[in-house]
Design a protein around this motif. Sequence first.
Motif, PDB file in Angstrom:
ATOM      1  N   SER A  72       0.894  -1.283   0.012  1.00 22.81           N
ATOM      2  CA  SER A  72       0.112  -0.018   0.014  1.00 22.81           C
ATOM      3  C   SER A  72       0.862   1.220   0.012  1.00 22.81           C
ATOM      4  N   GLU A  73       0.341   2.233  -0.556  1.00 23.64           N
ATOM      5  CA  GLU A  73       1.241   3.530  -0.902  1.00 23.64           C
ATOM      6  C   GLU A  73       0.430   4.760   0.170  1.00 23.64           C
ATOM      7  N   ASP A  74       1.032   5.417   0.957  1.00 20.95           N
ATOM      8  CA  ASP A  74       0.438   6.741   1.513  1.00 20.95           C
ATOM      9  C   ASP A  74       0.672   7.593   0.752  1.00 20.95           C
ATOM     10  N   ASP A  75       0.170   8.844   1.485  1.00 22.34           N
ATOM     11  CA  ASP A  75       0.261  10.135   0.870  1.00 22.34           C
ATOM     12  C   ASP A  75       1.450  10.861   0.590  1.00 22.34           C
ATOM     13  N   GLN A  76       2.594  10.359   1.301  1.00 25.93           N
ATOM     14  CA  GLN A  76       4.152  10.873   1.339  1.00 25.93           C
ATOM     15  C   GLN A  76       4.784   9.810   0.417  1.00 25.93           C
ATOM     16  N   HIS A  77       3.992   8.789  -0.360  1.00 25.07           N
ATOM     17  CA  HIS A  77       4.621   8.123  -1.289  1.00 25.07           C
ATOM     18  C   HIS A  77       5.775   6.990  -0.672  1.00 25.07           C
ATOM     19  N   ARG A  78       5.225   6.786   0.458  1.00 21.16           N
ATOM     20  CA  ARG A  78       6.051   5.539   1.079  1.00 21.16           C
ATOM     21  C   ARG A  78       5.010   4.257   1.010  1.00 21.16           C
ATOM     22  N   PHE A  79       5.535   3.201   0.882  1.00 17.49           N
ATOM     23  CA  PHE A  79       5.167   1.861   0.533  1.00 17.49           C
ATOM     24  C   PHE A  79       5.071   1.094   1.918  1.00 17.49           C
ATOM     25  N   HIS A  80       3.925   0.541   2.115  1.00 19.27           N
ATOM     26  CA  HIS A  80       3.689  -0.301   3.518  1.00 19.27           C
ATOM     27  C   HIS A  80       3.544  -1.784   3.180  1.00 19.27           C
ATOM     28  N   ALA A  81       3.851  -2.699   4.186  1.00 16.71           N
ATOM     29  CA  ALA A  81       3.517  -3.821   4.173  1.00 16.71           C
ATOM     30  C   ALA A  81       1.898  -4.231   4.246  1.00 16.71           C
ATOM     31  N   THR A  82       1.592  -5.207   3.540  1.00 11.46           N
ATOM     32  CA  THR A  82       0.124  -5.591   3.890  1.00 11.46           C
ATOM     33  C   THR A  82      -0.080  -7.040   4.097  1.00 11.46           C
ATOM     34  N   PRO A  83      -1.298  -7.576   4.536  1.00  8.69           N
ATOM     35  CA  PRO A  83      -1.177  -9.119   4.698  1.00  8.69           C
ATOM     36  C   PRO A  83      -0.674  -9.759   3.602  1.00  8.69           C
ATOM     37  N   ALA A  84      -0.845  -9.442   2.510  1.00 10.34           N
ATOM     38  CA  ALA A  84      -0.178 -10.279   1.432  1.00 10.34           C
ATOM     39  C   ALA A  84       1.090 -10.097   1.272  1.00 10.34           C
ATOM     40  N   SER A  85       1.717  -8.829   1.578  1.00  9.04           N
ATOM     41  CA  SER A  85       3.030  -8.811   1.366  1.00  9.04           C
ATOM     42  C   SER A  85       3.769  -9.701   2.799  1.00  9.04           C
ATOM     43  N   VAL A  86       3.296  -9.458   3.534  1.00 10.81           N
ATOM     44  CA  VAL A  86       3.575 -10.372   4.867  1.00 10.81           C
ATOM     45  C   VAL A  86       3.991 -11.920   4.416  1.00 10.81           C
ATOM     46  N   LEU A  87       2.825 -12.381   3.496  1.00 14.44           N
ATOM     47  CA  LEU A  87       2.869 -13.801   3.416  1.00 14.44           C
ATOM     48  C   LEU A  87       4.018 -14.061   2.125  1.00 14.44           C
ATOM     49  N   LEU A  88       4.748 -13.009   1.507  1.00  6.58           N
ATOM     50  CA  LEU A  88       5.767 -13.030   0.890  1.00  6.58           C
ATOM     51  C   LEU A  88       7.232 -12.902   1.419  1.00  6.58           C
ATOM     52  N   GLN A  89       7.327 -12.666   2.720  1.00  9.01           N
ATOM     53  CA  GLN A  89       8.594 -12.558   3.299  1.00  9.01           C
ATOM     54  C   GLN A  89       9.381 -13.886   3.630  1.00  9.01           C
ATOM     55  N   PRO A  93       6.223 -17.780   8.610  1.00  6.96           N
ATOM     56  CA  PRO A  93       5.724 -19.215   8.807  1.00  6.96           C
ATOM     57  C   PRO A  93       4.753 -19.589   7.544  1.00  6.96           C
ATOM     58  N   ASN A  94       5.208 -20.668   6.800  1.00  7.43           N
ATOM     59  CA  ASN A  94       4.298 -20.890   5.544  1.00  7.43           C
ATOM     60  C   ASN A  94       4.416 -19.822   4.724  1.00  7.43           C
ATOM     61  N   THR A  95       5.496 -19.215   4.493  1.00  6.13           N
ATOM     62  CA  THR A  95       5.517 -18.049   3.329  1.00  6.13           C
ATOM     63  C   THR A  95       5.180 -18.765   2.008  1.00  6.13           C
ATOM     64  N   LEU A  96       4.565 -17.744   1.174  1.00  4.71           N
ATOM     65  CA  LEU A  96       4.439 -18.156  -0.101  1.00  4.71           C
ATOM     66  C   LEU A  96       5.200 -17.595  -1.171  1.00  4.71           C
ATOM     67  N   ARG A  97       6.503 -17.180  -0.480  1.00  4.28           N
ATOM     68  CA  ARG A  97       7.591 -16.622  -1.535  1.00  4.28           C
ATOM     69  C   ARG A  97       8.058 -17.725  -2.575  1.00  4.28           C
ATOM     70  N   ASP A  98       8.134 -18.693  -1.871  1.00  2.03           N
ATOM     71  CA  ASP A  98       8.871 -19.875  -2.752  1.00  2.03           C
ATOM     72  C   ASP A  98       7.786 -20.282  -3.613  1.00  2.03           C
ATOM     73  N   ALA A  99       6.630 -20.266  -3.340  1.00  2.96           N
ATOM     74  CA  ALA A  99       5.445 -20.814  -4.299  1.00  2.96           C
ATOM     75  C   ALA A  99       5.383 -19.642  -5.689  1.00  2.96           C
ATOM     76  N   VAL A 100       5.434 -18.569  -5.189  1.00  2.12           N
ATOM     77  CA  VAL A 100       5.706 -17.337  -6.325  1.00  2.12           C
ATOM     78  C   VAL A 100       6.925 -17.682  -7.343  1.00  2.12           C
ATOM     79  N   LEU A 101       8.099 -17.889  -6.725  1.00  2.00           N
ATOM     80  CA  LEU A 101       9.155 -18.419  -7.660  1.00  2.00           C
ATOM     81  C   LEU A 101       8.931 -19.471  -8.551  1.00  2.00           C
ATOM     82  N   MET A 102       8.380 -20.730  -7.892  1.00  2.00           N
ATOM     83  CA  MET A 102       8.014 -21.792  -8.627  1.00  2.00           C
ATOM     84  C   MET A 102       7.277 -21.435  -9.762  1.00  2.00           C
ATOM     85  N   ILE A 103       6.116 -20.998  -9.493  1.00  2.26           N
ATOM     86  CA  ILE A 103       5.189 -20.582 -10.273  1.00  2.26           C
ATOM     87  C   ILE A 103       5.599 -19.812 -11.794  1.00  2.26           C
ATOM     88  N   THR A 104       6.657 -18.824 -11.328  1.00  4.05           N
ATOM     89  CA  THR A 104       6.878 -17.849 -12.539  1.00  4.05           C
ATOM     90  C   THR A 104       8.313 -18.221 -13.001  1.00  4.05           C
TER      91      THR A 104
END
Length: 334
Positions: A72-89, A93-104
Amino acid sequence: MSGTVKDPGQLVVDLAFGFALSGALAAAVKLGIPDLIAGRPMSAEELGDELNAHASSVHRLMRSLSSLGVFSEDDQHRFHATPASVLLQRTTPNTLRDAVLMITQDIFWKPLGAFEDVVLTGRNGMERIFGKPFFDYLSENKQAGAIFHTGMSSLSDMENRLIAQSYDFSPFGTIVDVGGGHGGFLIEILKTAPSARGINYDRAHVLKDARVDELPGQWQCMEGDFFQSVPVGADAYVLKRILHDWTDETCIQILRNIRQAMAPEGRVLVADTVIPPGNEPHGGKVLDMLMMASLEGCERTEAEFSALFKQAGLKLSRVYHTPALLSLTEAVAA
């Protein structure tokens, strides 16, 4: 059908642009951006400095993914974590980072880029593009193989518990996970059936990364080739995301091996998508495109599973639909 029907033109355009979003998501994961903004919001300039990257390009990437809820981007153009990005860290636990790398990765990406050849010939693109069938290529290319097997474990971790809790495994004394990978699904099954004992059956190069520290003493790894045989005398044989990789003829041989080995009152439980009739969206229909592009198998209907079982000396007894994409299709001796 309920809900708002998308404009036909917009539907076509959105589908055509879908690959751009996959590429953007993969880039963010490869660059480690979800990890960088985990602690604090960061501007594109800060991210560019951290990554030694072009700040304007970073902003455009992040703006696109933020519009979809990955960040998510705020009014100062800073980017924040979201529940979706947490799953990519990496550390989630049970990160989906490796699943994204596999599928793509290229083994799916490149054949899908020439999908018309697959449709015209009825043959997947692996040998034409990479010179080897899918699993032969992974065996010989260690990096691609590691990405695939780690990614599959990541994807499975999202669904294993949901599937395991959708079936009563407690009556079984011995449960064999045929092609069980790193053991994640078997572990979740055994949590629901603490008196059972498990065997995780797979090739040696896969088992070397098995999660043997979880539920120690309740299961063991056994090296073997399910095309040739499976452990004898078990009460239940589980095949999760296995049969969809292979042709009908190969699946029948695998199932015959199990039929010959299983206890008289044993069960075969296939965890794959079951394609429903009709035009409704279903994740199995999308997954089937990846199977066409890169592998020999397919996603199947209930009738198609029934036909496989019949030719292997089994009969379909029931389909258990789960909260996950996959269903459990149960078969017994015919």
